[in-house]
Design a protein around this motif. Structure first.
Motif, mmCIF file in Angstrom:
data_model
loop_
_atom_site.group_PDB
_atom_site.id
_atom_site.type_symbol
_atom_site.label_atom_id
_atom_site.label_comp_id
_atom_site.label_asym_id
_atom_site.label_seq_id
_atom_site.Cartn_x
_atom_site.Cartn_y
_atom_site.Cartn_z
ATOM 1 N N UNK A 1 0.805 -1.137 -0.072
ATOM 2 C CA UNK A 1 0.284 -0.198 -0.415
ATOM 3 C C UNK A 1 1.166 1.572 -0.043
ATOM 4 N N UNK A 2 2.578 1.111 -0.761
ATOM 5 C CA UNK A 2 2.968 2.303 0.521
ATOM 6 C C UNK A 2 2.644 3.002 -1.398
ATOM 7 N N UNK A 3 2.785 4.443 -0.902
ATOM 8 C CA UNK A 3 2.775 5.612 -2.196
ATOM 9 C C UNK A 3 3.635 5.684 -3.413
ATOM 10 N N UNK A 4 4.549 4.900 -3.004
ATOM 11 C CA UNK A 4 6.721 5.134 -4.395
ATOM 12 C C UNK A 4 6.049 3.698 -4.254
ATOM 13 N N UNK A 5 5.802 3.551 -6.206
ATOM 14 C CA UNK A 5 5.513 2.528 -6.682
ATOM 15 C C UNK A 5 6.548 2.767 -8.119
ATOM 16 N N UNK A 6 7.083 0.990 -7.886
ATOM 17 C CA UNK A 6 8.302 0.564 -8.806
ATOM 18 C C UNK A 6 7.734 0.233 -9.811
ATOM 19 N N UNK A 7 7.528 0.401 -11.101
ATOM 20 C CA UNK A 7 6.772 0.233 -12.595
ATOM 21 C C UNK A 7 8.345 -0.027 -13.684
#
Length: 304
Positions: free
Chosen positions: A86-92
């Protein structure tokens, strides 16, 4: 009551402001995360979009991201990151022309490397055949000298008999006939060896011609490769303050170190000048398989 509420608000605000100052990575956690985990200074991240054309699952990317975080944990002996769905920072992982170009480049490079290995193998075979021919040529020269010596002895023997003006004794005649037959047999054997040698010479010349032709084709392919894939700087990954977007990588090890590099930016680090460091702007001299933080990385982290 209102007074204590104001005091609490001031303390609360001051605490989180100081915390954000001391730990810049917290700027990328959501407010809810920071309130829910007021004493946790780790940067929380999750796996966001993973384009299926990379042939990696979400769980595989998560494993590689955790390995990337572990690079920092082992190098600093601190826990700086934590996975949180649910973190704000996403790795895409975003597929575009950069990865398509990189994939095409790698495929062409594999073909060139396989061709070069084949050429090296053929060159080795030619050198082996050339060594065999050198040995064969030396043996032929020895056989030729021995044969010519025996022919000279035979001719001298005949000349001596002719000069004697005497009837040839039957035993001498038999000996002469035996020498003649031996010379004829040796001549046949020598001609056979010479024919085999010349056949190998022709084989060698043909292989050399094929190798030279293949070398020309290989050099032409290298020229086409260099013209097709001009050296340029790819943005393998970008941290934009909101997410980490990875656009191009060549292997799992490459992706792991690329994610670790972008996590370094999320910690507030810029690039440094050490080509073996994680925070060097390109992946060149780093040991991707067994990567460890360099002194330059730690110095930048400690001087934030």
């Amino acid at each position: 009551m209102r007074y204590w509420l104001i005091i609490f608000t001031i303390i609360f605000t001051a605490y989180f402001s100081i915390q954000r100052y001391l730990h810049p990575q917290l700027n990328h956690n959501s407010v809810i995360d920071r309130i829910s985990h007021p004493l946790d200074t780790r940067l929380r991240y999750r796996i966001g979009e993973v384009d299926p054309r990379f042939n990696l699952s979400q769980s595989q990317v998560q494993d590689l991201a955790q390995q990337a975080a572990e690079i920092w944990h082992q190098g600093t002996m601190k826990s700086l990151f934590v996975y949180d769905p649910n973190a704000k920072l996403a790795i895409n992982l975003i597929y575009d022309e950069r990865q398509a170009e990189s994939t095409a480049r790698q495929q062409e490079l594999n073909i060139l490397e396989n061709t070069q290995q084949y050429q090296n193998s053929e060159r080795s075979n030619i050198e082996k055949l050339r060594a065999e021919l050198d040995q064969s040529n030396r043996e032929l020269e020895i056989n030729k000298v021995n044969y010519e010596s025996k022919v000279t002895q035979y001719n001298q023997f005949v000349q001596n008999i002719n000069q004697s003006n005497q009837a040839m004794h039957p035993s001498a005649q038999a000996q002469l006939e035996q020498l003649k037959n031996q010379l004829q047999t040796e001549q046949i054997n020598l001609n056979q060896k010479l024919a085999v040698h010349n056949k190998k010479v022709n084989q060698l010349n043909q292989q050399v011609d094929v190798l030279n032709s293949n070398n020309q084709q290989f050099n032409h392919s290298v020229d086409k490769f260099n013209a097709r894939f001009q050296p340029r700087q790819f943005d393998k990954g970008v941290f934009n303050g909101q997410s980490i977007n990875i656009y191009e990588f060549q292997s799992d090890a490459d992706l792991r170190v690329t994610i670790a590099h972008e996590l370094g930016h999320a910690l507030g680090l810029l690039h440094n000048a050490d080509p073996k460091a994680l925070m060097y702007p390109t992946m060149e001299e780093q040991d991707l398989q067994n990567f460890k933080l360099a002194a330059a990385d730690l110095a930048m982290l400690n001087s934030r």
